[in-house]
Design a protein around this motif. Structure first.
Motif, mmCIF file in Angstrom:
data_model
loop_
_atom_site.group_PDB
_atom_site.id
_atom_site.type_symbol
_atom_site.label_atom_id
_atom_site.label_comp_id
_atom_site.label_asym_id
_atom_site.label_seq_id
_atom_site.Cartn_x
_atom_site.Cartn_y
_atom_site.Cartn_z
ATOM 1 N N HIS A 1 34.185 2.122 31.071
ATOM 2 C CA HIS A 1 34.424 2.525 30.672
ATOM 3 C C HIS A 1 34.791 2.270 28.929
ATOM 4 O O HIS A 1 35.559 0.687 29.457
ATOM 5 C CB HIS A 1 35.848 4.400 30.085
ATOM 6 N N PHE A 2 34.223 2.221 27.208
ATOM 7 C CA PHE A 2 34.736 1.481 26.753
ATOM 8 C C PHE A 2 35.455 2.234 25.536
ATOM 9 O O PHE A 2 34.497 3.371 24.864
ATOM 10 C CB PHE A 2 33.421 0.559 25.558
ATOM 11 N N PHE A 3 37.041 1.981 25.484
ATOM 12 C CA PHE A 3 37.546 1.998 24.992
ATOM 13 C C PHE A 3 37.452 1.868 22.639
ATOM 14 O O PHE A 3 37.490 0.608 22.516
ATOM 15 C CB PHE A 3 38.433 2.102 24.821
ATOM 16 N N VAL A 4 36.472 2.815 22.308
ATOM 17 C CA VAL A 4 36.954 2.024 20.849
ATOM 18 C C VAL A 4 38.019 2.548 19.676
ATOM 19 O O VAL A 4 38.312 3.831 19.768
ATOM 20 C CB VAL A 4 35.458 2.668 19.743
ATOM 21 N N GLU A 5 38.220 1.311 19.441
ATOM 22 C CA GLU A 5 40.028 1.279 18.934
ATOM 23 C C GLU A 5 39.869 1.556 17.429
ATOM 24 O O GLU A 5 40.244 2.500 17.277
ATOM 25 C CB GLU A 5 40.745 0.262 18.756
ATOM 26 N N ALA A 6 38.450 1.123 16.689
ATOM 27 C CA ALA A 6 38.644 1.131 15.496
ATOM 28 C C ALA A 6 37.059 0.635 15.182
ATOM 29 O O ALA A 6 36.426 0.617 15.544
ATOM 30 C CB ALA A 6 40.108 0.483 14.836
ATOM 31 N N ILE A 7 36.568 1.432 14.198
ATOM 32 C CA ILE A 7 35.435 0.989 13.162
ATOM 33 C C ILE A 7 35.827 1.171 11.618
ATOM 34 O O ILE A 7 36.650 1.192 11.454
ATOM 35 C CB ILE A 7 34.658 2.526 13.335
ATOM 36 N N GLU A 8 35.634 -0.495 11.495
ATOM 37 C CA GLU A 8 35.224 -1.310 10.096
ATOM 38 C C GLU A 8 33.958 -0.994 9.317
ATOM 39 O O GLU A 8 32.481 -0.879 10.049
ATOM 40 C CB GLU A 8 35.399 -2.341 10.567
ATOM 41 N N VAL A 9 33.898 -0.482 8.448
ATOM 42 C CA VAL A 9 32.806 -0.711 7.648
ATOM 43 C C VAL A 9 33.174 -1.162 5.862
ATOM 44 O O VAL A 9 34.000 -0.398 5.618
ATOM 45 C CB VAL A 9 32.338 1.106 7.148
ATOM 46 N N GLY A 10 32.228 -2.016 5.230
ATOM 47 C CA GLY A 10 32.724 -2.923 4.354
ATOM 48 C C GLY A 10 31.328 -2.500 3.443
ATOM 49 O O GLY A 10 30.239 -3.100 3.499
ATOM 50 N N ALA B 1 31.397 1.930 -3.857
ATOM 51 C CA ALA B 1 30.884 0.753 -2.999
ATOM 52 C C ALA B 1 31.062 -0.135 -2.958
ATOM 53 O O ALA B 1 30.522 -0.895 -2.425
ATOM 54 C CB ALA B 1 29.390 1.036 -3.201
ATOM 55 N N GLN B 2 32.077 -0.808 -3.434
ATOM 56 C CA GLN B 2 32.868 -2.023 -2.453
ATOM 57 C C GLN B 2 34.454 -2.350 -2.769
ATOM 58 O O GLN B 2 35.147 -1.493 -3.641
ATOM 59 C CB GLN B 2 33.501 -2.589 -4.528
ATOM 60 N N ALA B 3 34.355 -1.954 -1.567
ATOM 61 C CA ALA B 3 34.922 -1.042 -0.466
ATOM 62 C C ALA B 3 35.144 -1.470 0.886
ATOM 63 O O ALA B 3 34.090 -1.684 1.806
ATOM 64 C CB ALA B 3 35.738 0.446 -0.349
ATOM 65 N N ARG B 4 36.287 -1.736 2.013
ATOM 66 C CA ARG B 4 36.159 -2.352 2.921
ATOM 67 C C ARG B 4 37.110 -0.652 4.017
ATOM 68 O O ARG B 4 38.317 -1.201 3.344
ATOM 69 C CB ARG B 4 37.079 -3.705 3.805
ATOM 70 N N THR B 5 36.878 0.043 4.890
ATOM 71 C CA THR B 5 37.207 0.836 5.038
ATOM 72 C C THR B 5 37.020 0.675 7.078
ATOM 73 O O THR B 5 36.480 -0.017 7.491
ATOM 74 C CB THR B 5 36.052 2.112 5.215
ATOM 75 N N TYR B 6 38.978 0.883 6.629
ATOM 76 C CA TYR B 6 39.144 0.123 8.681
ATOM 77 C C TYR B 6 39.516 1.528 8.955
ATOM 78 O O TYR B 6 40.956 1.831 8.838
ATOM 79 C CB TYR B 6 40.533 -0.855 8.931
ATOM 80 N N ALA B 7 39.508 2.832 10.014
ATOM 81 C CA ALA B 7 40.002 3.685 11.139
ATOM 82 C C ALA B 7 39.921 3.653 12.037
ATOM 83 O O ALA B 7 38.646 2.874 13.179
ATOM 84 C CB ALA B 7 38.545 5.110 10.265
ATOM 85 N N GLU B 8 41.008 4.132 12.469
ATOM 86 C CA GLU B 8 41.425 3.546 13.739
ATOM 87 C C GLU B 8 40.896 5.289 14.603
ATOM 88 O O GLU B 8 41.545 6.660 14.100
ATOM 89 C CB GLU B 8 43.030 3.680 14.915
#
Length: 195
Positions: free
Chosen positions: A67-76, A150-157
């Motif tokens: 299995h692959f565990f997705v810890e976080a997704i980051e969008v910049g 539109a000038q942001a970094r989103t990091y979500a667990e």
């Protein structure tokens, strides 16, 4: 019944106290830290893509037996010439299989092992948007996130788990009235040792 006797003082055996308690020193590590030590932790990243409309940015299908565990997704999102009409919307889709993001497969810029001593890469279908407007047309929307502008970094667990054959899609709507914005999407995760 196994009897443990005190071996205190010789450096090879455990100490047992007068109250019959075993004295030990342990190391407590998270699953993510253990995966990193095993060379099973990865960063999947689209690289910079200029978008002007809602775009399927990243598709990942796990082809590993583990299995692959997705810890976080980051969008910049950042550089570009644009006018915004609202917050940037980030849609996470469970098990997508169709859309131009998938059918026009462009490999991601980075499929990197986070253990710098390992050259392993994740065995996966990992695609990025080659251009603005790529689509994800099926699957189940599971998480909606937003960035203030539109000038942001989103990091979500997000703590999602992909079994072999499962997939995840990430779509970004920059909410632009005009122009385009540079965007990237990253998935940070690891293989699960015991499933």
């Amino acid at each position: 019944m196994v009897k443990i006797e005190s071996g205190s003082g010789n450096g090879r055996e455990a100490k047992v106290g007068s109250d019959n308690r075993l004295f030990v020193t342990g190391i407590n590590r998270t699953e993510a830290q253990s995966a990193l030590d095993l060379g099973d932790a990865y960063n999947i990243n689209t690289g910079i893509v200029s978008i002007s409309a809602t775009t399927g940015m990243l598709y990942l299908k796990n082809n590993e037996d583990k299995h692959f565990f997705v810890e976080a997704i980051e969008v910049g999102t950042g550089a570009g010439s644009y006018n915004t009409t609202g917050m940037v919307q980030i849609q996470i889709t469970r098990n997508p299989t169709t859309g131009t993001l998938i059918s026009d497969a462009t490999a991601v810029d980075q499929n990197g092992n986070r253990d710098f001593g390992s050259s392993d890469t994740l065995t996966a279908d990992a695609y990025k948007a080659g251009a603005s407007g790529k689509t994800i047309t099926d699957g189940t929307d599971i998480i909606l996130m937003g960035a203030a502008n539109a000038q942001a970094r989103t990091y979500a667990e997000v703590n999602l788990e992909l079994q072999k054959g499962n997939s995840i899609g990430v779509e970004v709507n920059p909410n632009l009235a005009s122009g385009s914005v540079d965007c990237y999407v990253a998935i940070i995760g690891h293989l699960v040792t015991d499933t």
